[in-house]
Design a protein around this motif. Structure first.
Motif, short mmCIF file in Angstrom:
data_model
loop_
_atom_site.label_atom_id
_atom_site.label_comp_id
_atom_site.label_asym_id
_atom_site.label_seq_id
_atom_site.Cartn_x
_atom_site.Cartn_y
_atom_site.Cartn_z
N PHE A 1 1.11 -1.04 0.14
CA PHE A 1 -0.04 0.13 0.06
C PHE A 1 0.68 1.27 -0.08
CE2 PHE A 1 -2.97 2.99 2.35
CZ PHE A 1 -3.78 3.30 1.29
N GLY A 2 2.06 1.35 0.75
CA GLY A 2 2.75 2.31 0.81
C GLY A 2 3.41 2.53 -0.47
N LEU A 3 4.11 1.60 -1.14
CA LEU A 3 4.65 1.80 -2.48
C LEU A 3 3.57 2.32 -3.44
CD1 LEU A 3 6.89 -1.38 -2.65
CD2 LEU A 3 7.71 0.80 -2.48
N LEU A 4 2.34 1.98 -3.33
CA LEU A 4 1.21 2.37 -4.31
C LEU A 4 1.10 3.90 -4.05
CD1 LEU A 4 -1.78 -0.26 -4.24
CD2 LEU A 4 -0.05 0.15 -6.21
N LEU A 5 1.25 4.42 -3.11
CA LEU A 5 0.92 5.63 -2.56
C LEU A 5 2.10 6.26 -2.95
CD1 LEU A 5 -0.59 5.74 0.85
CD2 LEU A 5 -1.80 5.73 -1.09
N TYR B 1 1.93 6.74 -6.83
CA TYR B 1 0.61 7.52 -7.69
C TYR B 1 0.88 9.13 -7.09
CZ TYR B 1 -3.82 9.04 -8.77
OH TYR B 1 -4.72 9.73 -9.79
N PHE B 2 1.22 9.22 -5.84
CA PHE B 2 1.04 10.58 -5.15
C PHE B 2 2.26 11.37 -5.03
CE2 PHE B 2 -2.88 8.58 -3.39
CZ PHE B 2 -3.77 9.65 -3.76
N ALA B 3 3.57 10.40 -4.94
CA ALA B 3 4.69 11.32 -5.01
C ALA B 3 5.42 11.19 -6.22
CB ALA B 3 5.48 10.31 -3.86
N ALA B 4 5.64 10.00 -6.88
CA ALA B 4 6.46 9.97 -8.27
C ALA B 4 5.52 10.41 -9.27
CB ALA B 4 7.05 8.60 -8.37
N GLY B 5 4.35 10.11 -9.29
CA GLY B 5 3.34 10.41 -10.33
C GLY B 5 2.87 11.82 -10.37
N PHE C 1 2.15 12.80 5.51
CA PHE C 1 0.92 12.63 5.23
C PHE C 1 0.92 11.39 4.84
CE2 PHE C 1 -2.70 12.32 2.22
CZ PHE C 1 -3.61 12.68 2.70
N LEU C 2 1.78 10.71 3.94
CA LEU C 2 1.71 9.46 3.26
C LEU C 2 1.86 8.36 4.21
CD1 LEU C 2 3.14 9.80 -0.58
CD2 LEU C 2 0.68 9.71 0.22
N PRO C 3 3.05 8.35 4.95
CA PRO C 3 3.09 7.11 5.84
C PRO C 3 1.99 7.29 7.16
CG PRO C 3 4.68 8.96 6.13
CD PRO C 3 4.15 9.17 4.95
N CYS C 4 1.55 8.38 7.28
CA CYS C 4 0.45 8.32 8.30
C CYS C 4 -0.83 7.68 7.73
CB CYS C 4 0.06 9.84 8.73
SG CYS C 4 -0.97 10.03 10.12
N PRO D 1 6.42 14.52 -0.94
CA PRO D 1 7.70 13.92 -1.13
C PRO D 1 7.78 12.60 -0.85
CG PRO D 1 7.25 14.79 0.95
CD PRO D 1 6.09 15.22 0.39
N VAL D 2 8.79 11.97 -1.68
CA VAL D 2 9.00 10.37 -1.72
C VAL D 2 9.26 9.85 -0.17
CG1 VAL D 2 10.33 8.58 -2.69
CG2 VAL D 2 9.51 10.35 -4.24
N SER D 3 10.39 10.66 0.52
CA SER D 3 11.12 10.35 1.66
C SER D 3 11.41 11.12 2.49
CB SER D 3 11.98 9.08 1.43
OG SER D 3 13.14 9.69 0.73
N GLY D 4 11.67 10.95 3.79
CA GLY D 4 12.57 11.92 4.66
C GLY D 4 11.25 12.54 5.60
N MET D 5 11.76 13.40 6.35
CA MET D 5 10.92 14.24 7.46
C MET D 5 10.82 15.51 7.18
SD MET D 5 11.08 13.68 11.52
CE MET D 5 9.92 14.74 12.62
#
Length: 320
Positions: free
Chosen positions: A147-151, A154-158, A188-191, A163-167
């Motif tokens: 699920f994380g890779l899908l997000l 779509y939302f980060a790379a696409g 947002f995405l990891p949460c 952002p893709v990673s980091g804080m």
């Protein structure tokens, strides 16, 4: 109440000693050590033994444990091999990053799961109930890494909305409100991944608990007296239906500080879960001992808090 809490706290001491011994011995019998991960073609056997002697790894395992226990009682959990810092310093550096992420996810999960679970129980077999039952099954079944890779895809790379990673942004020197917004943007995405997985489990527990309660005699009696349905559900039924949920919430306390290893790895979140994986790869056993003992303490405290909350939720429960 005070005597009960004091007795429980004292009972934790031998439990923690037993837990620490088991964890230490599991690490001790594991193949390889920190020096094994450092071995290179240019490192002689004599040099390896010298390093093991420097870190005290050549002593008998029981002696190593007793030394660790003596230091731990004074608050010294040793030094991290990988980070070359005291374990307490490393944990304190990354612990709160995980806590912020997990706390937001936990609050969202509880706030959303309780009303959804109550409505699903009171509207059993309706479209609302069927939809969220399916939602819960999907949330429990889908792997968090997938699920994380899908997000991310779509939302980060696409779309590049997040952002893709980091804080925080790389090289950012923002402070105050600007930093707070930057952290929320990265969070947002990891949460979302953690909340999606947590809310699915909480909804099932709340629904099941409420279904058992609303069929009890006292609920039917409350309805027969002409009480408003909302009063019957939220004042009488929900209070007793929350007893299993209190247990679940108490057990979740350790998770607030324990981090989410998979999610933090995927999103590059600098939390306790990510450094746990780094410590495993490096065979950094002092750091792993510190992290595991922290989780053990939090788990025991969570159980104690849940037992205390039973008396607050259910007046029939008395702590003696």
């Amino acid at each position: 109440m005070r005597q009960y809490i004091t007795r429980r706290l004292l009972q934790m001491i031998p439990v923690l000693i037993g837990v620490s011994f088991l964890i230490f011995m599991i690490f001790a019998i594991s193949p390889g050590d920190f020096v094994s991960g450092m071995i290179s073609p240019h490192m002689t056997a004599a040099k390896q033994e010298q390093i093991r002697h420097l870190y005290g790894l050549d002593k008998p395992k029981v002696v190593q444990y007793l030394i660790w226990l003596r230091n731990a009682v004074t608050g010294n959990l040793g030094n991290s091999y990988k980070f070359t810092q005291p374990v307490t310093t490393v944990i304190n550096t990354y612990l709160w990053n995980s806590f912020y992420l997990q706390l937001v996810s936990f609050i969202l999960s509880i706030v959303l799961a309780i009303p959804i679970g109550v409505l699903s129980a009171t509207k059993q077999y309706s479209f609302f109930d069927s939809f969220f039952t399916l939602f819960a099954l999907v949330g429990i079944s889908i792997p968090t890494f997938f699920f994380g890779l899908l997000l991310i895809n779509y939302f980060a790379a696409g779309l590049q909305w997040f952002p893709v990673s980091g804080m925080v942004n790389t090289g950012s020197t923002a402070t105050g409100i600007a930093k707070f917004i930057d952290v929320l943007h990265h969070m947002f995405l990891p949460c979302l991944v953690l909340t999606f997985a947590s809310i699915a489990g909480f909804v099932r527990y709340v629904r099941t608990s409420m279904l058992e309660v609303i069929r009890q005699d006292y609920v039917r009696t409350a309805r027969s007296k002409g009480l408003n349905e909302k009063v019957v559900i939220y004042r009488h039924a929900l209070r007793n239906g929350m007893i299993p949920i209190v247990t679940l919430i108490g057990m979740s306390i350790a998770g607030l500080f324990g981090g989410a290893i998979i999610t933090e790895q995927i999103f590059g979140w600098p939390g306790i879960g990510k450094i746990t994986m780094d410590a495993i790869y490096a065979r950094d056993y002092p750091l792993l001992m510190g992290i595991n003992m922290l989780l053990a303490v939090l788990t025991l405290l969570g159980n104690l808090l849940a037992d205390v909350c039973y008396a607050l939720v259910d007046p029939r429960v008395r702590l003696k």
